[in-house]
Enzyme design. Structure first.
Site, PDB file in Angstrom:
ATOM      1  CB  CYS A  22     -18.324  59.207 -55.226  1.00 59.20           C
ATOM      2  SG  CYS A  22     -19.143  58.420 -53.859  1.00 59.20           S
ATOM      3  CG  HIS A  27     -20.058  57.980 -58.911  1.00 61.89           C
ATOM      4  ND1 HIS A  27     -19.470  56.816 -58.480  1.00 61.89           N
ATOM      5  CD2 HIS A  27     -20.894  58.384 -57.909  1.00 61.89           C
ATOM      6  CE1 HIS A  27     -19.912  56.530 -57.270  1.00 61.89           C
ATOM      7  NE2 HIS A  27     -20.785  57.460 -56.897  1.00 61.89           N
ATOM      8  CG  ASN A  51     -22.027  54.405 -55.080  1.00 61.53           C
ATOM      9  OD1 ASN A  51     -20.832  54.506 -55.286  1.00 61.53           O
ATOM     10  ND2 ASN A  51     -22.785  55.418 -54.676  1.00 61.53           N
TER      11      ASN A  51
HETATM   12  O1  UT7 Z   1     -22.042  57.885 -54.433  1.00 66.86           O
HETATM   13  C1  UT7 Z   1     -22.377  59.045 -53.757  1.00 66.86           C
HETATM   14  C2  UT7 Z   1     -23.534  59.684 -54.375  1.00 66.86           C
HETATM   15  N1  UT7 Z   1     -24.746  59.087 -53.882  1.00 66.86           N
HETATM   16  C3  UT7 Z   1     -25.866  59.223 -54.574  1.00 66.86           C
HETATM   17  O2  UT7 Z   1     -25.852  59.771 -55.645  1.00 66.86           O
HETATM   18  C4  UT7 Z   1     -27.164  58.715 -53.970  1.00 66.86           C
HETATM   19  C5  UT7 Z   1     -28.294  59.591 -54.411  1.00 66.86           C
HETATM   20  N2  UT7 Z   1     -29.573  59.190 -53.830  1.00 66.86           N
HETATM   21  C6  UT7 Z   1     -30.280  58.109 -54.262  1.00 66.86           C
HETATM   22  O3  UT7 Z   1     -29.850  57.419 -55.148  1.00 66.86           O
HETATM   23  C7  UT7 Z   1     -31.643  57.838 -53.658  1.00 66.86           C
HETATM   24  O4  UT7 Z   1     -32.034  58.941 -52.863  1.00 66.86           O
HETATM   25  C8  UT7 Z   1     -31.703  56.542 -52.808  1.00 66.86           C
HETATM   26  C9  UT7 Z   1     -31.607  55.325 -53.727  1.00 66.86           C
HETATM   27  C10 UT7 Z   1     -30.560  56.520 -51.817  1.00 66.86           C
HETATM   28  C11 UT7 Z   1     -33.027  56.457 -52.044  1.00 66.86           C
HETATM   29  O5  UT7 Z   1     -34.120  56.536 -52.934  1.00 66.86           O
HETATM   30  P1  UT7 Z   1     -35.375  57.449 -52.575  1.00 66.86           P
HETATM   31  O6  UT7 Z   1     -36.337  57.285 -53.664  1.00 66.86           O
HETATM   32  O7  UT7 Z   1     -34.844  58.826 -52.302  1.00 66.86           O
HETATM   33  O8  UT7 Z   1     -35.946  56.743 -51.276  1.00 66.86           O
HETATM   34  P2  UT7 Z   1     -36.173  57.353 -49.822  1.00 66.86           P
HETATM   35  O9  UT7 Z   1     -34.872  57.517 -49.116  1.00 66.86           O
HETATM   36  O10 UT7 Z   1     -37.062  58.547 -49.926  1.00 66.86           O
HETATM   37  O11 UT7 Z   1     -36.994  56.194 -49.118  1.00 66.86           O
HETATM   38  C12 UT7 Z   1     -38.312  55.877 -49.526  1.00 66.86           C
HETATM   39  C13 UT7 Z   1     -38.875  54.784 -48.652  1.00 66.86           C
HETATM   40  C14 UT7 Z   1     -38.780  55.066 -47.155  1.00 66.86           C
HETATM   41  O12 UT7 Z   1     -39.943  54.560 -46.577  1.00 66.86           O
HETATM   42  P3  UT7 Z   1     -41.167  55.535 -46.186  1.00 66.86           P
HETATM   43  O13 UT7 Z   1     -40.574  56.540 -45.229  1.00 66.86           O
HETATM   44  O14 UT7 Z   1     -41.595  56.164 -47.486  1.00 66.86           O
HETATM   45  O15 UT7 Z   1     -42.155  54.611 -45.586  1.00 66.86           O
HETATM   46  C15 UT7 Z   1     -37.595  54.251 -46.704  1.00 66.86           C
HETATM   47  O16 UT7 Z   1     -37.693  53.858 -45.347  1.00 66.86           O
HETATM   48  O17 UT7 Z   1     -38.118  53.563 -48.868  1.00 66.86           O
HETATM   49  C16 UT7 Z   1     -37.708  53.035 -47.592  1.00 66.86           C
HETATM   50  N3  UT7 Z   1     -36.431  52.352 -47.795  1.00 66.86           N
HETATM   51  C17 UT7 Z   1     -36.344  51.045 -48.145  1.00 66.86           C
HETATM   52  N4  UT7 Z   1     -37.271  50.108 -48.370  1.00 66.86           N
HETATM   53  C18 UT7 Z   1     -36.840  48.883 -48.732  1.00 66.86           C
HETATM   54  C19 UT7 Z   1     -35.177  52.862 -47.696  1.00 66.86           C
HETATM   55  N5  UT7 Z   1     -34.280  51.919 -47.986  1.00 66.86           N
HETATM   56  C20 UT7 Z   1     -34.968  50.786 -48.267  1.00 66.86           C
HETATM   57  C21 UT7 Z   1     -34.571  49.488 -48.645  1.00 66.86           C
HETATM   58  N6  UT7 Z   1     -35.542  48.579 -48.880  1.00 66.86           N
HETATM   59  N7  UT7 Z   1     -33.278  49.136 -48.818  1.00 66.86           N
END
Ligand code: UT7
Length: 320
Positions: A111, A247, A277
């Site tokens: 990225c 980004h 992204n």
């Molecule tokens: O470009 C490279 C750089 N990348 C980044 O900067 C990404 C940085 N990270 C992020 O933006 C965030 O961490 C994410 C958007 C990727 C994820 O957000 P989060 O608040 O950290 O969510 P999480 O991974 O902790 O997931 C929370 C919950 C989980 O369920 P449980 O375990 O709490 O029951 C996931 O299974 O959300 C669930 N989940 C979803 N639910 C519905 C994960 N993906 C989805 C989805 N739809 N697409």
């Protein structure tokens, strides 16, 4: 003597896929995606390829800059999704635009790819190795997503952005870049395994895996620190900067950076709502949108910053 951006261009695939469209094919929702990330839709490639999008973005940037293909002596594409191992995407761009006097190569800094391409072009230009360069960020991320992994596939999109840069008295004022390979496995996608007469591995399609929370923590601490360093080096404060073009990974990261720098959120333009992204392509596509909307005037000071896989990060301050 420094390096100035004199024209921009971009290309997004024709097909738009909304969060609601995704919720029909996987267990997700517009509410989850938009509230966690700010993303509402993304463009996904059907006919387009990384090279075809790059060629179109390059042509648009050259038209904006008013330069001919013959004037381009360097082409660098930041990408991790080029169409061929060889020729590089940059060589395909060279052929596509007829820039026969150019040296062409790709850079993979994930990225941070566009920033790496820009800073490399700056090094060539200030050392006298090049005069007019085309720098791009281009990705077809949809082909390396696991469409059964809702935690990654909903985040990314496809597209290409380009800038023409040239030696000038004003332009890039300061820049910083860094990597932390020890944290590389926070965001990875494996390439082919060894396969030769001595070892045999099954050919398996591999996809991108991301520990979202680790990458998030890295971004919200490293990016504002890196931006503060380039501001200090340029002798500027955040108040001197018209826009911070970062980004586009997550709107919450942009909000956190604006808070840490004590800068109004309005100074952080956004394209992730309609693009998602697009890794290396995010920054040049955003810059092109800003340019075409008339948001930039010659003399404005802006900050560009990229961060992501590697882990890698980079920022620069420049005079538009
Ligand atoms: O470009 C490279 C750089 N990348 C980044 O900067 C990404 C940085 N990270 C992020 O933006 C965030 O961490 C994410 C958007 C990727 C994820 O957000 P989060 O608040 O950290 O969510 P999480 O991974 O902790 O997931 C929370 C919950 C989980 O369920 P449980 O375990 O709490 O029951 C996931 O299974 O959300 C669930 N989940 C979803 N639910 C519905 C994960 N993906 C989805 C989805 N739809 N697409």
């Amino acid at each position: 003597m420094t390096t100035r951006i004199i024209g921009t261009g971009s290309y997004l695939p024709e097909t738009i896929v909304t969060n609601d469209d995704l919720s029909k094919i996987m267990d997700t929702s517009d509410e989850w995606i938009s509230s966690r990330t700010g993303i509402r839709e993304r463009h996904l490639a059907k006919e387009e390829t990384t090279s075809s999008m790059s060629i179109e973005a390059a042509k648009r940037a050259m038209a904006d800059a008013g330069v001919t293909p013959e004037e381009i002596d360097l082409i660098i594409v930041g990408t991790l999704t080029n169409d061929y191992m060889t020729p590089s995407c940059a060589c395909e761009v060279q052929a596509g635009i007829g820039a026969e006097n150019a040296f062409a190569m790709d850079i993979n800094a994930a990225c941070t790819g566009f920033m790496a391409a820009l800073h490399t072009a700056h090094a060539y230009i200030t050392s006298g190795l090049a005069k007019t360069a085309l720098v791009l960020g281009a990705e077809t991320l949809s082909k390396i997503m696991d469409w059964n992994d809702r935690s990654t596939c909903v985040l990314f999109g496809d597209g290409a952005g380009a800038a023409v840069v040239r030696a000038d008295e004003a332009g890039l004022m300061s820049y910083r870049q860094g990597s932390d390979g020890a944290k590389g496995m926070c965001l990875y996608g494996q390439n082919r395994l060894n396969n030769n007469p001595l070892v045999s591995n099954p050919t398996k399609l591999e996809y991108i895996h991301m520990d979202g929370q680790e990458v998030y923590k890295f971004a919200v601490s490293k990016v504002p620190a890196c931006i503060q360093e380039v501001l200090d080096e340029a002798g500027l404060t955040p108040d001197d900067i018209k826009y911070f073009a970062l980004h586009q990974a997550n709107i919450r990261i942009l909000q956190s950076v604006s808070k840490r720098l004590k800068v109004d959120e309005d100074k952080f333009p956004i394209s992730l709502d309609h693009c998602g992204n697009i890794s290396a392509a995010s920054v040049p596509i955003l810059l092109d949108e800003m340019n075409r909307k008339g948001m930039l005037n010659r003399g404005d000071k802006i900050v560009l910053a990229g961060f992501g896989g590697g882990l890698t990060w980079a920022a620069s301050v420049l005079t538009w």
